[in-house]
Motif scaffolding. Structure first.
Motif, PDB file in Angstrom:
ATOM      1  N   GLN A   1       0.823  -1.217   0.000  1.00  0.00           N
ATOM      2  CA  GLN A   1       0.000   0.000   0.000  1.00  0.00           C
ATOM      3  C   GLN A   1       0.856   1.266   0.000  1.00  0.00           C
ATOM      4  N   GLY A   2       2.169   1.100  -0.012  1.00  0.00           N
ATOM      5  CA  GLY A   2       3.056   2.250  -0.056  1.00  0.00           C
ATOM      6  C   GLY A   2       3.272   2.916   1.296  1.00  0.00           C
ATOM      7  N   LEU A   3       2.955   2.220   2.378  1.00  0.00           N
ATOM      8  CA  LEU A   3       3.136   2.810   3.714  1.00  0.00           C
ATOM      9  C   LEU A   3       4.589   2.690   4.152  1.00  0.00           C
ATOM     10  N   PRO A   4       5.046   3.629   4.991  1.00  0.00           N
ATOM     11  CA  PRO A   4       6.409   3.508   5.508  1.00  0.00           C
ATOM     12  C   PRO A   4       6.518   2.265   6.388  1.00  0.00           C
ATOM     13  N   PRO A   5       7.592   1.489   6.243  1.00  0.00           N
ATOM     14  CA  PRO A   5       7.713   0.256   7.025  1.00  0.00           C
ATOM     15  C   PRO A   5       7.924   0.542   8.511  1.00  0.00           C
ATOM     16  N   ILE A   6       7.295  -0.242   9.355  1.00  0.00           N
ATOM     17  CA  ILE A   6       7.580  -0.185  10.790  1.00  0.00           C
ATOM     18  C   ILE A   6       7.809  -1.615  11.288  1.00  0.00           C
ATOM     19  N   LYS A   7       8.591  -1.703  12.349  1.00  0.00           N
ATOM     20  CA  LYS A   7       8.825  -3.017  12.963  1.00  0.00           C
ATOM     21  C   LYS A   7       7.517  -3.576  13.503  1.00  0.00           C
ATOM     22  N   ILE A   8       7.342  -4.882  13.362  1.00  0.00           N
ATOM     23  CA  ILE A   8       6.200  -5.542  14.000  1.00  0.00           C
ATOM     24  C   ILE A   8       6.722  -6.448  15.106  1.00  0.00           C
ATOM     25  N   ALA A   9       6.201  -6.245  16.303  1.00  0.00           N
ATOM     26  CA  ALA A   9       6.575  -7.105  17.427  1.00  0.00           C
ATOM     27  C   ALA A   9       5.559  -8.231  17.560  1.00  0.00           C
ATOM     28  N   VAL A  10       6.077  -9.416  17.828  1.00  0.00           N
ATOM     29  CA  VAL A  10       5.237 -10.599  18.003  1.00  0.00           C
ATOM     30  C   VAL A  10       5.572 -11.222  19.354  1.00  0.00           C
ATOM     31  N   ASN A  11       4.535 -11.602  20.095  1.00  0.00           N
ATOM     32  CA  ASN A  11       4.745 -12.250  21.393  1.00  0.00           C
ATOM     33  C   ASN A  11       4.998 -13.740  21.213  1.00  0.00           C
ATOM     34  N   LEU A  12       5.983 -14.247  21.918  1.00  0.00           N
ATOM     35  CA  LEU A  12       6.278 -15.680  21.844  1.00  0.00           C
ATOM     36  C   LEU A  12       5.995 -16.344  23.180  1.00  0.00           C
ATOM     37  N   SER A  13       5.518 -17.585  23.132  1.00  0.00           N
ATOM     38  CA  SER A  13       5.356 -18.379  24.345  1.00  0.00           C
ATOM     39  C   SER A  13       6.590 -19.231  24.554  1.00  0.00           C
ATOM     40  N   ALA A  14       6.825 -19.584  25.807  1.00  0.00           N
ATOM     41  CA  ALA A  14       7.975 -20.417  26.131  1.00  0.00           C
ATOM     42  C   ALA A  14       7.954 -21.709  25.320  1.00  0.00           C
ATOM     43  N   ARG A  15       6.805 -22.342  25.313  1.00  0.00           N
ATOM     44  CA  ARG A  15       6.695 -23.642  24.667  1.00  0.00           C
ATOM     45  C   ARG A  15       7.013 -23.548  23.172  1.00  0.00           C
ATOM     46  N   GLN A  16       6.575 -22.461  22.573  1.00  0.00           N
ATOM     47  CA  GLN A  16       6.829 -22.216  21.146  1.00  0.00           C
ATOM     48  C   GLN A  16       8.317 -21.947  20.913  1.00  0.00           C
ATOM     49  N   PHE A  17       8.856 -21.072  21.719  1.00  0.00           N
ATOM     50  CA  PHE A  17      10.242 -20.645  21.592  1.00  0.00           C
ATOM     51  C   PHE A  17      11.215 -21.797  21.827  1.00  0.00           C
ATOM     52  N   LEU A  18      10.852 -22.721  22.735  1.00  0.00           N
ATOM     53  CA  LEU A  18      11.764 -23.811  23.079  1.00  0.00           C
ATOM     54  C   LEU A  18      11.595 -25.054  22.199  1.00  0.00           C
ATOM     55  N   GLN A  19      10.692 -24.998  21.222  1.00  0.00           N
ATOM     56  CA  GLN A  19      10.595 -26.073  20.227  1.00  0.00           C
ATOM     57  C   GLN A  19      11.948 -26.217  19.541  1.00  0.00           C
ATOM     58  N   SER A  20      12.354 -27.450  19.308  1.00  0.00           N
ATOM     59  CA  SER A  20      13.706 -27.621  18.775  1.00  0.00           C
ATOM     60  C   SER A  20      13.866 -26.987  17.385  1.00  0.00           C
ATOM     61  N   ASP A  21      12.759 -26.875  16.631  1.00  0.00           N
ATOM     62  CA  ASP A  21      12.903 -26.313  15.284  1.00  0.00           C
ATOM     63  C   ASP A  21      12.401 -24.876  15.175  1.00  0.00           C
ATOM     64  N   PHE A  22      12.322 -24.172  16.335  1.00  0.00           N
ATOM     65  CA  PHE A  22      11.772 -22.814  16.296  1.00  0.00           C
ATOM     66  C   PHE A  22      12.533 -21.887  15.341  1.00  0.00           C
ATOM     67  N   VAL A  23      13.862 -21.864  15.472  1.00  0.00           N
ATOM     68  CA  VAL A  23      14.663 -20.939  14.665  1.00  0.00           C
ATOM     69  C   VAL A  23      14.487 -21.234  13.176  1.00  0.00           C
ATOM     70  N   GLU A  24      14.499 -22.514  12.877  1.00  0.00           N
ATOM     71  CA  GLU A  24      14.316 -22.928  11.484  1.00  0.00           C
ATOM     72  C   GLU A  24      12.940 -22.504  10.959  1.00  0.00           C
ATOM     73  N   SER A  25      11.916 -22.711  11.776  1.00  0.00           N
ATOM     74  CA  SER A  25      10.569 -22.436  11.284  1.00  0.00           C
ATOM     75  C   SER A  25      10.320 -20.937  11.119  1.00  0.00           C
ATOM     76  N   ILE A  26      10.886 -20.132  11.991  1.00  0.00           N
ATOM     77  CA  ILE A  26      10.681 -18.684  11.847  1.00  0.00           C
ATOM     78  C   ILE A  26      11.445 -18.171  10.614  1.00  0.00           C
ATOM     79  N   GLN A  27      12.594 -18.776  10.349  1.00  0.00           N
ATOM     80  CA  GLN A  27      13.347 -18.367   9.152  1.00  0.00           C
ATOM     81  C   GLN A  27      12.629 -18.771   7.865  1.00  0.00           C
ATOM     82  N   THR A  28      12.019 -19.938   7.917  1.00  0.00           N
ATOM     83  CA  THR A  28      11.247 -20.388   6.758  1.00  0.00           C
ATOM     84  C   THR A  28      10.131 -19.385   6.441  1.00  0.00           C
TER      85      THR A  28
END
Ligand code: C2E
Ligand code: MG
Ligand code: MG
Ligand code: MG
Length: 284
Positions: free
Chosen positions: A108-135
């Protein structure tokens, strides 16, 4: 009162527990279905830099648009999603939706801003978390620095050594990292020093009385000082009044987030704010 019902107190309690367990089961079923039906939405609350008065990011906050119960707040279903493991799928949906929205605002041509997302412990500690967020980032072709990952203080202190490694990995990739609800957990300042975080989000409970209570004011000021001595930003959560804002500005808090500037908004309403920026400079 259970005791007054004679010998039946025990049964009374267990009946009540049955109802509660039943309700939780029902909600769990609804939650599972909601994921399939796509009944979740993200609202976005802007974060404003005090020095410039400009929006410099937003936080994505999930809501459940329930067919009978209306909009359900995350406090009423995130704990259950965590218990049942549904948080993994929900968390992935949130990340994907935030990325999709980021790209839609860009288109839409808007200026970019950072988006913050809340993570849960269980989500963050999944063994493939880093891989899945990069995907997900690759899928949407987004540079990681536009994504700000919010972790709560209590969650990172559960297993600080492991978390420190994970945070270093995420920082290395380029994500922004924030420590949420700061002050409500039990941070060791030594660990804090080792975490590569960019921002401390000072919990709303510390902001509440800063304008009326000298002790509260002094504590909030010290927490801002902790952030600055770590060389990172301080953002105040739950800022509702001009008096709180004036105090935070005086303490050189970097940014604010709260109803004073804006409640969490549907994506289109935040887009309208971004399209017509007027610096926020409240006077008291
Ligand atoms: P949080 O991350 O600390 O988010 C801030 C909460 O404070 C939000 O509540 C927001 O609407 C509320 N808030 C913001 N400004 C003000 C204010 O000026 N006054 C008051 N009274 N409240 C304010 P919300 O949206 O109900 O979210 C509650 C919590 O649910 C969040 O706390 C976060 O821990 C969790 N949550 C939300 N979305 C997600 C998600 O996608 N994933 C996970 N894991 N947790 C989420
Ligand atoms: Mg948060
Ligand atoms: Mg918070
Ligand atoms: Mg909070």
């Amino acid at each position: 009162q259970a005791k007054k019902q004679g010998g039946n107190g025990f049964q009374f309690c267990s009946e009540e527990m049955d109802t509660r367990a039943h309700k939780a089961l029902e909600l769990e079923g609804d939650l599972r279905q909601a994921l399939q039906l796509g009944s979740f939405v993200l609202h976005y609350q802007p974060k404003v830099k005090i020095a410039s008065g400009k929006i410099d990011g937003c936080e994505a906050l999930v809501r459940w648009n329930h067919p009978d119960k209306g909009m359900i707040s995350p406090d009423d279903f995130i704990p259950l999603a965590e218990e049942t493991g549904l948080i993994i799928a929900l968390g992935e949906w949130v990340l994907r939706e935030a990325c999709r929205q980021f790209k839609a605002w860009q288109a839409q041509g808007l200026p970019p801003i950072k988006i913050a997302v809340n993570l849960s412990a269980r989500q963050f500690l999944q063994s493939d978390f880093v891989e899945s967020i990069q995907t997900i980032l690759h899928e949407f072709d987004i540079d990681p620095h536009w994504l700000d990952l919010e972790l709560t203080e209590s969650m990172v202190m559960e297993d600080p050594d492991r978390i420190a490694k994970l945070l270093a990995e995420l920082k290395q990739i380029g994500f922004a990292l924030s420590l949420d609800d700061f002050g409500t957990g039990y941070s060791s300042l030594n660990y804090l020093r080792r975490f590569p975080i960019d921002c401390l989000k000072i919990d709303r409970s510390f902001i509440l009385d800063v304008a009326s209570d000298a002790t509260a004011a002094s504590v909030a000021n010290s927490v801002i000082g902790i952030a600055h001595s770590l060389g990172i930003h301080a953002i105040a959560e739950g800022v509702e009044t001009r008096e709180q804002y004036a105090f935070l500005a005086m303490c050189e808090c970097d940014s604010i987030q709260g109803y004073l500037f804006s409640k969490p908004l549907p994506a289109n309403d935040l887009a309208a704010l971004l399209a017509n920026p007027t610096p926020f400079k409240p006077t008291t």
